[in-house]
Write a protein that holds these residues in place. Structure first.
Motif, PDB file in Angstrom:
ATOM      1  N   GLU A   5       0.832  -1.214   0.000  1.00  0.00           N
ATOM      2  CA  GLU A   5       0.000   0.000   0.000  1.00  0.00           C
ATOM      3  C   GLU A   5       0.865   1.262   0.000  1.00  0.00           C
ATOM      4  N   GLN A   6       1.969   1.225   0.740  1.00  0.00           N
ATOM      5  CA  GLN A   6       2.893   2.369   0.733  1.00  0.00           C
ATOM      6  C   GLN A   6       3.516   2.552  -0.648  1.00  0.00           C
ATOM      7  N   ASP A   7       3.918   1.448  -1.270  1.00  0.00           N
ATOM      8  CA  ASP A   7       4.498   1.525  -2.611  1.00  0.00           C
ATOM      9  C   ASP A   7       3.490   2.085  -3.611  1.00  0.00           C
ATOM     10  N   ILE A   8       2.251   1.656  -3.505  1.00  0.00           N
ATOM     11  CA  ILE A   8       1.208   2.145  -4.408  1.00  0.00           C
ATOM     12  C   ILE A   8       0.988   3.639  -4.199  1.00  0.00           C
ATOM     13  N   MET A   9       0.979   4.073  -2.964  1.00  0.00           N
ATOM     14  CA  MET A   9       0.817   5.496  -2.674  1.00  0.00           C
ATOM     15  C   MET A   9       1.975   6.298  -3.287  1.00  0.00           C
ATOM     16  N   LYS A  12       1.583   6.427  -7.099  1.00  0.00           N
ATOM     17  CA  LYS A  12       0.545   7.391  -7.485  1.00  0.00           C
ATOM     18  C   LYS A  12       1.058   8.827  -7.382  1.00  0.00           C
ATOM     19  N   GLU A  13       1.806   9.115  -6.334  1.00  0.00           N
ATOM     20  CA  GLU A  13       2.371  10.454  -6.175  1.00  0.00           C
ATOM     21  C   GLU A  13       3.391  10.749  -7.269  1.00  0.00           C
ATOM     22  N   TRP A  14       4.242   9.779  -7.588  1.00  0.00           N
ATOM     23  CA  TRP A  14       5.226   9.969  -8.653  1.00  0.00           C
ATOM     24  C   TRP A  14       4.534  10.197  -9.995  1.00  0.00           C
ATOM     25  N   LYS A  15       3.476   9.433 -10.228  1.00  0.00           N
ATOM     26  CA  LYS A  15       2.737   9.576 -11.487  1.00  0.00           C
ATOM     27  C   LYS A  15       2.134  10.975 -11.583  1.00  0.00           C
ATOM     28  N   GLU A  16       1.537  11.448 -10.513  1.00  0.00           N
ATOM     29  CA  GLU A  16       0.965  12.796 -10.473  1.00  0.00           C
ATOM     30  C   GLU A  16       2.062  13.846 -10.677  1.00  0.00           C
ATOM     31  N   MET A  95      -1.671  -6.213 -10.114  1.00  0.00           N
ATOM     32  CA  MET A  95      -2.934  -6.934  -9.981  1.00  0.00           C
ATOM     33  C   MET A  95      -3.968  -6.062  -9.274  1.00  0.00           C
ATOM     34  N   LYS A  96      -3.519  -5.327  -8.269  1.00  0.00           N
ATOM     35  CA  LYS A  96      -4.424  -4.477  -7.506  1.00  0.00           C
ATOM     36  C   LYS A  96      -4.724  -3.168  -8.236  1.00  0.00           C
ATOM     37  N   TYR A  97      -3.713  -2.633  -8.938  1.00  0.00           N
ATOM     38  CA  TYR A  97      -3.844  -1.365  -9.660  1.00  0.00           C
ATOM     39  C   TYR A  97      -3.325  -1.540 -11.085  1.00  0.00           C
ATOM     40  N   PRO A  98      -4.151  -2.050 -11.989  1.00  0.00           N
ATOM     41  CA  PRO A  98      -3.690  -2.331 -13.354  1.00  0.00           C
ATOM     42  C   PRO A  98      -3.252  -1.099 -14.135  1.00  0.00           C
ATOM     43  N   GLU A  99      -3.582   0.101 -13.674  1.00  0.00           N
ATOM     44  CA  GLU A  99      -3.140   1.303 -14.392  1.00  0.00           C
ATOM     45  C   GLU A  99      -1.625   1.462 -14.387  1.00  0.00           C
ATOM     46  N   PHE A 100      -0.942   0.750 -13.493  1.00  0.00           N
ATOM     47  CA  PHE A 100       0.517   0.801 -13.473  1.00  0.00           C
ATOM     48  C   PHE A 100       1.140  -0.216 -14.430  1.00  0.00           C
TER      49      PHE A 100
END
Length: 122
Positions: A5-9, A12-16, A95-100
């Motif tokens: 969850e931390q990695d996903i957060m 997402k921040e890096w993508k933004e 798997m949890k966030y396919p947008e990556f």
């Protein structure tokens, strides 16, 4: 919060941050009326001659080199074993966030160029 969850957060921040940076860059060039000084190279569609032609106007001749030079293809023993935990972690993330997962088209855009244009509203 789990490690995943931390990695996903963070992702997402890096993508933004990435899209905000690109938008600010495009705005800067537009506001300063220097859009022709910006080379936007689409690796999915453009060929090397776009880069060569761009730099010709600055008297910087480039030559299209066919083939690969250097040692980037040498294998580093032990890297594959060290990468397994990261690859497993990455599989859990996509798997949890396919947008990556950039190998799967999850939006209506053919490539990153159009995704940026939409994000930046240009």
């Amino acid at each position: 919060m789990s490690d995943i969850e931390q990695d996903i957060m963070i992702l997402k921040e890096w993508k933004e941050d990435w899209y905000n940076y690109i938008c600010q860059l495009l705005i800067y060039f537009k506001l300063n009326n220097i859009q022709n000084d910006l080379l936007i190279y689409n690796t999915e569609y453009d060929n090397v001659y776009k880069i060569i032609n761009y730099f010709e106007k600055y008297d910087l001749p480039l030559i299209a080199n066919k083939g690969h030079q250097g040692s980037t293809k040498k294998e580093n023993k032990g890297i594959a074993e060290l990468a397994i935990p990261q690859l497993n972690k990455w599989q859990q993330i996509i798997m949890k966030y396919p947008e990556f997962n950039h190998s799967v088209q999850e939006d209506e855009f053919d490539n990153e160029y159009w995704r940026v244009r939409q994000y930046c509203e240009i």
